[in-house]
Scaffold this active site. Sequence first.
Site, mmCIF file in Angstrom:
data_model
loop_
_atom_site.group_PDB
_atom_site.id
_atom_site.type_symbol
_atom_site.label_atom_id
_atom_site.label_comp_id
_atom_site.label_asym_id
_atom_site.label_seq_id
_atom_site.Cartn_x
_atom_site.Cartn_y
_atom_site.Cartn_z
ATOM 1 N N SER A 113 0.827 -1.210 0.000
ATOM 2 C CA SER A 113 0.000 0.000 0.000
ATOM 3 C C SER A 113 0.860 1.258 0.000
ATOM 4 C CB SER A 113 -0.896 0.022 1.237
ATOM 5 O OG SER A 113 -1.702 -1.116 1.279
HETATM 6 N N1 SAH Z 1 -1.114 -4.642 3.803
HETATM 7 C C1 SAH Z 1 -0.328 -4.921 2.625
HETATM 8 C C2 SAH Z 1 -1.040 -4.504 1.357
HETATM 9 C C3 SAH Z 1 -1.548 -5.678 0.675
HETATM 10 S S1 SAH Z 1 -2.479 -5.456 -0.798
HETATM 11 C C4 SAH Z 1 1.046 -4.313 2.713
HETATM 12 O O1 SAH Z 1 1.282 -3.512 3.603
HETATM 13 O O2 SAH Z 1 1.899 -4.671 1.904
HETATM 14 C C5 SAH Z 1 -3.844 -6.522 -0.422
HETATM 15 C C6 SAH Z 1 -3.551 -7.955 -0.158
HETATM 16 O O3 SAH Z 1 -4.782 -8.591 0.152
HETATM 17 C C7 SAH Z 1 -2.953 -8.739 -1.320
HETATM 18 O O4 SAH Z 1 -1.739 -9.285 -0.927
HETATM 19 C C8 SAH Z 1 -3.998 -9.835 -1.603
HETATM 20 O O5 SAH Z 1 -3.429 -11.081 -1.970
HETATM 21 C C9 SAH Z 1 -4.691 -9.927 -0.258
HETATM 22 N N2 SAH Z 1 -6.047 -10.492 -0.273
HETATM 23 C C10 SAH Z 1 -7.041 -10.322 -1.184
HETATM 24 N N3 SAH Z 1 -8.143 -11.003 -0.797
HETATM 25 C C11 SAH Z 1 -7.833 -11.630 0.379
HETATM 26 C C12 SAH Z 1 -8.541 -12.479 1.282
HETATM 27 N N4 SAH Z 1 -9.820 -12.861 1.086
HETATM 28 N N5 SAH Z 1 -7.911 -12.926 2.388
HETATM 29 C C13 SAH Z 1 -6.628 -12.574 2.640
HETATM 30 N N6 SAH Z 1 -5.902 -11.781 1.823
HETATM 31 C C14 SAH Z 1 -6.501 -11.303 0.716
#
Ligand code: SAH
Length: 252
Positions: A52
């Site tokens: 993010s």
């Molecule tokens: N918080 C993270 C940002 C991640 S982007 C950081 O700081 O890097 C969002 C993430 O959500 C992605 O990695 C994606 O694979 C995950 N995601 C999407 N749907 C999901 C679900 N149902 N359960 C768990 N993770 C999920």
Amino acid sequence: MVQRQIEGRGIHDPRVLRAMRKIDREAFLPEAMREFAYEDSALPIEEGQTISQPYIVARMVDAARLDPADRVLEIGAGSGYAAAVMAELAMRVYTIERHPALARLAETRLQAMGYGNVDVRAGDGTLGWPEAAPFDAIIIAAGGPRVPEALKEQLAVGGRLVMPVGQTPNHQQLIRLTHTGKDGFDSEMLDEVMFVPLIGAQGWDAETARGRQECTEPTRVPAREARPLPGLIKQAARRLPEPGDESFADAF
Ligand code: SAH
């Protein structure tokens, strides 16, 4: 980064600013992306996902009003960056990631950094983490069509849930839900945002999410496959204004 992108946009909680200053975003990025670590944007990570934008991480933890005694659930561990920020602000962090490879990477990183108060699990976060519930705060780092019922059930009374909710591709409203009493929830709209889709039983199905990602503007959507660096630069490039133009310095 913190002064310009976060404080400059109105986040003033000293605890949040301190946590954002402490966590080195570079350490959560693939090698080829490290030089962009302090840019004001989301960046591609492994498995076609994104880390993010720093401001968004700060905005979400600020909105969740994390207290040092809190137990927090994060959905979408991704790189583990936001989980590290939360681990600085709360007592314990539980984070779920859909991609097992990302979950492993995040766990290894967080352990190496000494975060003994973070538990990482691979799985569908829309179902929550019932064994560890209730949570004082739940932060969802991916956009879904609605707040998953399971997550509402796992929010303690007085707890805050922050999530991007929206019906259009990769464009959502960031909302905060506060659990006010037995079946009572207060909902507030905080911001217009763009997140990768929340895929799961109480989110989008993978097929719909893929269609949705493909039909959006390529420059604003994270690459689904890891792409080579020159391609990413080309994709993100914008023409500079003339050197005499007053907007040149900022753009440059
Ligand atoms: N918080 C993270 C940002 C991640 S982007 C950081 O700081 O890097 C969002 C993430 O959500 C992605 O990695 C994606 O694979 C995950 N995601 C999407 N749907 C999901 C679900 N149902 N359960 C768990 N993770 C999920």
